[in-house]
Design a protein around this motif. Structure first.
Motif, PDB file in Angstrom:
ATOM      1  N   ALA A 178       5.853   7.371  -5.050  1.00 21.37           N
ATOM      2  CA  ALA A 178       6.479   6.055  -5.178  1.00 21.37           C
ATOM      3  C   ALA A 178       7.964   6.112  -4.797  1.00 21.37           C
ATOM      4  CB  ALA A 178       6.319   5.542  -6.602  1.00 21.37           C
ATOM      5  N   PRO A 179       8.421   5.011  -4.170  1.00 23.10           N
ATOM      6  CA  PRO A 179       7.767   3.711  -4.041  1.00 23.10           C
ATOM      7  C   PRO A 179       6.712   3.611  -2.956  1.00 23.10           C
ATOM      8  CG  PRO A 179       9.916   3.644  -2.997  1.00 23.10           C
ATOM      9  CD  PRO A 179       9.818   4.990  -3.661  1.00 23.10           C
ATOM     10  N   SER A 180       6.518   4.646  -2.132  1.00 23.96           N
ATOM     11  CA  SER A 180       5.519   4.571  -1.069  1.00 23.96           C
ATOM     12  C   SER A 180       4.118   4.793  -1.646  1.00 23.96           C
ATOM     13  CB  SER A 180       5.811   5.605   0.017  1.00 23.96           C
ATOM     14  OG  SER A 180       5.792   6.919  -0.511  1.00 23.96           O
ATOM     15  N   GLN A 181       3.159   4.010  -1.184  1.00 24.17           N
ATOM     16  CA  GLN A 181       1.777   4.123  -1.639  1.00 24.17           C
ATOM     17  C   GLN A 181       0.868   4.408  -0.460  1.00 24.17           C
ATOM     18  OE1 GLN A 181       0.195   0.871  -4.089  1.00 24.17           O
ATOM     19  NE2 GLN A 181      -1.826   1.193  -3.165  1.00 24.17           N
ATOM     20  N   PHE A 182      -0.101   5.314  -0.670  1.00 22.66           N
ATOM     21  CA  PHE A 182      -1.096   5.586   0.351  1.00 22.66           C
ATOM     22  C   PHE A 182      -2.034   4.389   0.492  1.00 22.66           C
ATOM     23  CE2 PHE A 182      -0.804  10.330  -0.877  1.00 22.66           C
ATOM     24  CZ  PHE A 182       0.152  10.577   0.093  1.00 22.66           C
ATOM     25  N   VAL A 183      -2.244   3.931   1.729  1.00 19.05           N
ATOM     26  CA  VAL A 183      -3.163   2.829   2.004  1.00 19.05           C
ATOM     27  C   VAL A 183      -3.995   3.187   3.231  1.00 19.05           C
ATOM     28  CG1 VAL A 183      -1.603   1.103   1.003  1.00 19.05           C
ATOM     29  CG2 VAL A 183      -1.489   1.601   3.454  1.00 19.05           C
ATOM     30  N   PRO A 184      -5.261   2.771   3.270  1.00 19.08           N
ATOM     31  CA  PRO A 184      -6.120   3.134   4.411  1.00 19.08           C
ATOM     32  C   PRO A 184      -5.621   2.613   5.752  1.00 19.08           C
ATOM     33  CG  PRO A 184      -7.448   2.404   2.550  1.00 19.08           C
ATOM     34  CD  PRO A 184      -6.022   2.103   2.195  1.00 19.08           C
ATOM     35  N   HIS A 185      -5.001   1.423   5.776  1.00 22.79           N
ATOM     36  CA  HIS A 185      -4.613   0.870   7.075  1.00 22.79           C
ATOM     37  C   HIS A 185      -3.416   1.591   7.697  1.00 22.79           C
ATOM     38  CE1 HIS A 185      -1.889  -1.704   4.512  1.00 22.79           C
ATOM     39  NE2 HIS A 185      -1.077  -1.507   5.536  1.00 22.79           N
ATOM     40  N   ALA A 186      -2.851   2.556   6.987  1.00 21.60           N
ATOM     41  CA  ALA A 186      -1.782   3.378   7.569  1.00 21.60           C
ATOM     42  C   ALA A 186      -2.329   4.468   8.481  1.00 21.60           C
ATOM     43  CB  ALA A 186      -0.946   4.013   6.464  1.00 21.60           C
ATOM     44  N   ILE A 187      -3.660   4.677   8.450  1.00 22.37           N
ATOM     45  CA  ILE A 187      -4.294   5.742   9.217  1.00 22.37           C
ATOM     46  C   ILE A 187      -4.988   5.156  10.440  1.00 22.37           C
ATOM     47  CG2 ILE A 187      -5.971   7.606   9.154  1.00 22.37           C
ATOM     48  CD1 ILE A 187      -3.579   8.024   7.301  1.00 22.37           C
ATOM     49  N   SER A 188      -4.683   5.717  11.608  1.00 16.47           N
ATOM     50  CA  SER A 188      -5.362   5.306  12.826  1.00 16.47           C
ATOM     51  C   SER A 188      -5.535   6.515  13.736  1.00 16.47           C
ATOM     52  CB  SER A 188      -4.584   4.200  13.550  1.00 16.47           C
ATOM     53  OG  SER A 188      -3.299   4.659  13.943  1.00 16.47           O
ATOM     54  N   GLN A 189      -6.422   6.363  14.709  1.00 12.66           N
ATOM     55  CA  GLN A 189      -6.645   7.417  15.701  1.00 12.66           C
ATOM     56  C   GLN A 189      -6.638   6.770  17.074  1.00 12.66           C
ATOM     57  OE1 GLN A 189      -9.276  10.814  14.776  1.00 12.66           O
ATOM     58  NE2 GLN A 189     -10.432  10.212  16.587  1.00 12.66           N
ATOM     59  N   GLU A 190      -5.675   7.173  17.904  1.00 12.20           N
ATOM     60  CA  GLU A 190      -5.511   6.576  19.226  1.00 12.20           C
ATOM     61  C   GLU A 190      -5.058   7.635  20.216  1.00 12.20           C
ATOM     62  OE1 GLU A 190      -2.726   3.320  19.022  1.00 12.20           O
ATOM     63  OE2 GLU A 190      -3.263   2.921  16.935  1.00 12.20           O
ATOM     64  N   ASN A 191      -5.565   7.542  21.444  1.00 19.52           N
ATOM     65  CA  ASN A 191      -5.110   8.409  22.541  1.00 19.52           C
ATOM     66  C   ASN A 191      -5.138   9.885  22.174  1.00 19.52           C
ATOM     67  OD1 ASN A 191      -4.493   6.086  24.126  1.00 19.52           O
ATOM     68  ND2 ASN A 191      -2.572   5.864  22.991  1.00 19.52           N
ATOM     69  N   GLY A 192      -6.177  10.290  21.458  1.00 21.28           N
ATOM     70  CA  GLY A 192      -6.322  11.695  21.104  1.00 21.28           C
ATOM     71  C   GLY A 192      -5.377  12.169  20.029  1.00 21.28           C
ATOM     72  N   GLU A 193      -4.899  11.256  19.181  1.00 19.84           N
ATOM     73  CA  GLU A 193      -3.962  11.626  18.116  1.00 19.84           C
ATOM     74  C   GLU A 193      -4.346  10.961  16.797  1.00 19.84           C
ATOM     75  OE1 GLU A 193       0.384  12.211  20.009  1.00 19.84           O
ATOM     76  OE2 GLU A 193      -0.289  10.130  19.889  1.00 19.84           O
TER      77      GLU A 193
ATOM     78  N   TYR B 166       5.278   1.631  -7.479  1.00 20.84           N
ATOM     79  CA  TYR B 166       4.866   1.481  -6.093  1.00 20.84           C
ATOM     80  C   TYR B 166       5.278   0.101  -5.607  1.00 20.84           C
ATOM     81  CZ  TYR B 166       1.957   5.643  -6.752  1.00 20.84           C
ATOM     82  OH  TYR B 166       1.523   6.928  -6.997  1.00 20.84           O
ATOM     83  N   SER B 167       6.020   0.068  -4.496  1.00 17.22           N
ATOM     84  CA  SER B 167       6.486  -1.220  -3.985  1.00 17.22           C
ATOM     85  C   SER B 167       7.020  -1.071  -2.564  1.00 17.22           C
ATOM     86  CB  SER B 167       7.592  -1.801  -4.874  1.00 17.22           C
ATOM     87  OG  SER B 167       8.728  -0.947  -4.879  1.00 17.22           O
ATOM     88  N   ASN B 168       6.917  -2.109  -1.789  1.00 14.62           N
ATOM     89  CA  ASN B 168       7.565  -2.280  -0.484  1.00 14.62           C
ATOM     90  C   ASN B 168       7.042  -1.398   0.642  1.00 14.62           C
ATOM     91  OD1 ASN B 168       9.345  -4.290  -1.455  1.00 14.62           O
ATOM     92  ND2 ASN B 168      10.754  -2.723  -2.224  1.00 14.62           N
ATOM     93  N   ILE B 169       6.750  -0.135   0.374  1.00  7.05           N
ATOM     94  CA  ILE B 169       6.482   0.826   1.451  1.00  7.05           C
ATOM     95  C   ILE B 169       5.039   1.307   1.406  1.00  7.05           C
ATOM     96  CG2 ILE B 169       7.167   3.025   2.474  1.00  7.05           C
ATOM     97  CD1 ILE B 169       9.879   2.625   0.955  1.00  7.05           C
ATOM     98  N   THR B 170       4.298   1.085   2.503  1.00  6.75           N
ATOM     99  CA  THR B 170       2.945   1.618   2.624  1.00  6.75           C
ATOM    100  C   THR B 170       2.957   2.791   3.592  1.00  6.75           C
ATOM    101  OG1 THR B 170       2.383   0.103   4.437  1.00  6.75           O
ATOM    102  CG2 THR B 170       1.906  -0.630   2.184  1.00  6.75           C
ATOM    103  N   THR B 171       2.159   3.787   3.273  1.00  2.16           N
ATOM    104  CA  THR B 171       2.061   4.974   4.124  1.00  2.16           C
ATOM    105  C   THR B 171       0.679   5.569   3.949  1.00  2.16           C
ATOM    106  OG1 THR B 171       3.214   6.994   4.783  1.00  2.16           O
ATOM    107  CG2 THR B 171       3.022   6.581   2.422  1.00  2.16           C
TER     108      THR B 171
END
Length: 454
Positions: free
Chosen positions: A82-97, A120-125
Motif C-alpha cells: 500500500a498504497p499500491s494494490q495488485f489488480v488483474p488489469h495491470a497484467i498484459s502480454q503483448e509483442n512477446g513481453e 490501499y488507494s490511488n495506485i493500481t499495479t
C-alpha cells in the motif's frame, strides 16, 4: 540485444520428464538454449519448462502463472504494498513481453484494508507468481524497469526463505542513484518469533553503470546448494558461498517465481505521490522472458565448476592488516583499528571530514567492480542517519561513488569502465561528518569478466 525466438510449436517438442511435475526442455528446441553467461553449457544446464516462459502469444499462460487479485485470490495473502494494490488489469502480454502497468486510478474500488498502516488507494499495479516451483538452478530474465516511482522486481519465495534477484526503482528525483541500484537479498521466513522474521538478512547493494529503466538488460542468478552468483549482462557481479554466509543462508527449500511492481516507502513518502508520477498510459515494467535452468540428475559437470573464482584484487593492504600502508589520508584523520573490522579483523576508522585514498594501476577500456564493507555506528536506523562513501576518481568520467548508512557492516559495490587512455585511478573512502566515525574494511577492485563471450 535482440530477442531470438523459434516458432511456438517447436518449443513444445522434446520434453523429458526427470521428476514428478518437472518438465525440462531439450536445449535444441529453445530460443536461447543455455544461460547467457554459459553459452557452451559447461554447467550442464537443462531448461525447466514449468517455470520458464517466453511470453509469446496475446494472453498470459494461466497454466503457469497466478495473477494477483484475479478471482479475488492473492497468493501468500500479499495484496500489494500500500498504497499500491495488485489488480488483474495491470497484467498484459503483448509483442512477446509480459507487461506490468502501474496507473493512477483514484476511482478504482480499492480494498478497504491497510498494509503496514497504509490504506490501499490511488495506485493500481500488478504481480504474477509461478504455479510450479523449482529447487536450485539458474534464474534469468531480460527486462526493462518501469521509469517512474514504482519498483520492478524479480524474486522467489519458498518455505523459510526468499531470494530477491533484483528490486529496481525506476526514478526518484530526490535520490538519483536509485535509478542505477540493483538490490539482491535474502529474506528470513523461518521463525515468526525471530527478530529477523521477514527482514533482509543478507544483501548485495550494487550501483550499476546505467539507469535500469533506460533499456533492456539480462539479469541472472545462480542458486546452488553451496553458493550464490549474481550476473548482469553477462558479467559476474558477486559470488558468495553458503559457508561465508552461515546462518544467513535461508534459501534451502523449493521456490516460486515472482514478477511484480510495488510502492517502496523507503524510496519516498507514499502520501506525496500524485497523478503526475503515473502519467497515461502508466509506468510499465516489461519482461521479455523468464528462464530457469537446472542441472540434470547425476550431472558430472558440476564438479568442474569452481564455487567462486575472482580476478586479482588490485588494491594493496585492502583489509588494513598492515595499518594504513599504501593509503593516503587527506586530513590525517584516519587510523587503523584493532579488532573492529569484519570478524574481529582490522579496519580503517575515518573521523572528522576526511578521505582515505589509494592510486591503483588499471587497464584502459576495461570494466571493474569496486566494493567494500561500510559501517556508520552513529546511525540508529530510526531518526539519525549518517552517510559514508566509497568511490572512484580519474576513471575516464565524472567521479562516482556508493553511499552506505547502516550501523553494522554492509557490503556495497559499484561498476565502471575505464576510458581509452586511463592507466591509473584513485579509489577512496570518504566521511563528511565531524565527530561521527566511518569504519571501512575489505576493499576490493577487480576486473568484471564478460562471461558471455567465453
Amino acid at each position: 540485444m535482440q530477442k531470438l525466438t523459434l516458432p511456438i510449436h517447436l518449443k513444445t517438442l522434446a520434453v523429458t520428464t526427470i521428476s514428478v511435475g518437472t518438465a525440462l526442455l531439450s536445449p535444441s528446441t529453445f530460443s536461447q538454449p543455455f544461460p547467457y553467461t554459459d553459452p557452451q553449457n559447461s554447467g550442464g544446464w537443462v531448461l525447466n519448462a514449468a517455470v520458464s516462459d517466453e511470453f509469446n502469444g496475446d494472453k498470459l499462460d494461466k497454466n503457469k502463472w497466478i495473477v494477483q487479485g484475479e478471482n479475488n485470490h492473492y497468493e501468500n495473502n500479499f495484496k500489494g504494498r500500500a498504497p499500491s494494490q495488485f489488480v488483474p488489469h495491470a497484467i498484459s502480454q503483448e509483442n512477446g513481453e509480459l507487461i506490468i502497468t502501474t496507473r493512477w486510478e483514484p476511482d478504482f474500488n480499492f480494498l478497504d484494508e491497510e498494509f503496514n498502516g497504509i490504506k490501499y488507494s490511488n495506485i493500481t499495479t500488478g504481480g504474477v507468481i509461478s504455479k510450479a516451483r523449482f529447487h536450485y538452478g539458474y534464474m534469468e530474465t531480460r527486462s526493462k524497469a518501469a521509469d517512474g516511482s514504482i519498483s520492478s522486481s524479480f524474486w522467489t519465495t519458498g518455505k523459510g526463505g526468499e531470494i530477491d534477484v533484483f528490486e529496481h526503482w525506476g526514478h526518484n528525483p530526490n535520490k538519483p542513484d536509485s535509478a542505477q541500484r540493483m538490490h539482491t537479498s535474502f529474506h528470513d521466513w523461518r521463525d515468526p518469533k525471530s527478530a529477523t522474521w521477514g527482514k533482509r538478512i543478507w544483501t548485495n547493494d550494487h550501483k550499476l553503470d546505467f539507469r535500469v529503466a533506460d533499456d533492456y538488460h539480462v539479469y541472472g542468478l545462480e542458486w546452488d546448494p553451496e553458493y550464490l552468483k549474481i550476473f548482469v549482462d553477462g558479467r559476474l557481479v558477486r559470488c558468495t558461498t553458503r559457508e561465508q554466509m552461515g546462518d544467513l543462508w535461508v534459501a534451502t527449500n523449493e521456490q516460486k517465481v515472482w514478477l511484480d511492481s510495488e510502492v517502496f516507502p523507503w524510496e519516498g513518502n507514499p502520501s506525496q505521490l500524485t497523478a503526475a508520477d503515473y502519467p497515461a498510459p502508466g509506468r510499465q515494467f516489461k519482461t521479455d522472458y523468464v528462464r530457469i535452468w537446472q542441472r540434470q540428475p547425476n550431472n558430472k559437470s558440476k564438479a568442474q565448476q569452481p564455487a567462486c573464482t575472482k580476478h586479482e584484487n588490485l588494491i594493496s593492504n585492502a583489509s588494513f592488516e598492515t595499518g594504513l600502508a599504501g593509503w593516503t589520508d587527506t586530513n590525517d584523520n584516519t587510523t587503523a583499528t584493532n579488532g573492529k573490522g569484519l570478524n574481529g579483523s582490522n579496519s580503517a576508522y575515518l573521523l572528522d571530514k576526511t578521505m582515505l585514498e589509494q592510486k591503483v594501476k588499471v587497464k584502459p577500456n576495461t570494466t571493474y567492480i569496486l566494493s567494500a564493507y561500510i559501517k556508520l555506528p552513529g546511525t540508529n536506523m530510526k531518526n539519525i542517519w549518517h552517510n559514508g562513501w566509497i568511490g572512484v576518481k580519474g576513471w575516464g568520467g565524472e567521479e562516482i561513488n556508493k553511499k552506505g548508512f547502516h550501523n553494522s557492516y554492509h557490503y556495497h559495490s559499484l561498476q565502471f569502465t575505464t576510458g581509452s587512455t586511463v592507466e591509473e585511478i584513485t579509489i577512496y573512502a570518504r566521511n563528511d561528518w565531524s565527530g561521527h566515525p566511518l569504519y571501512v574494511d575489505d576493499f576490493e577492485l577487480r576486473e568484471m569478466p564478460y562471461l558471455a563471450k567465453q
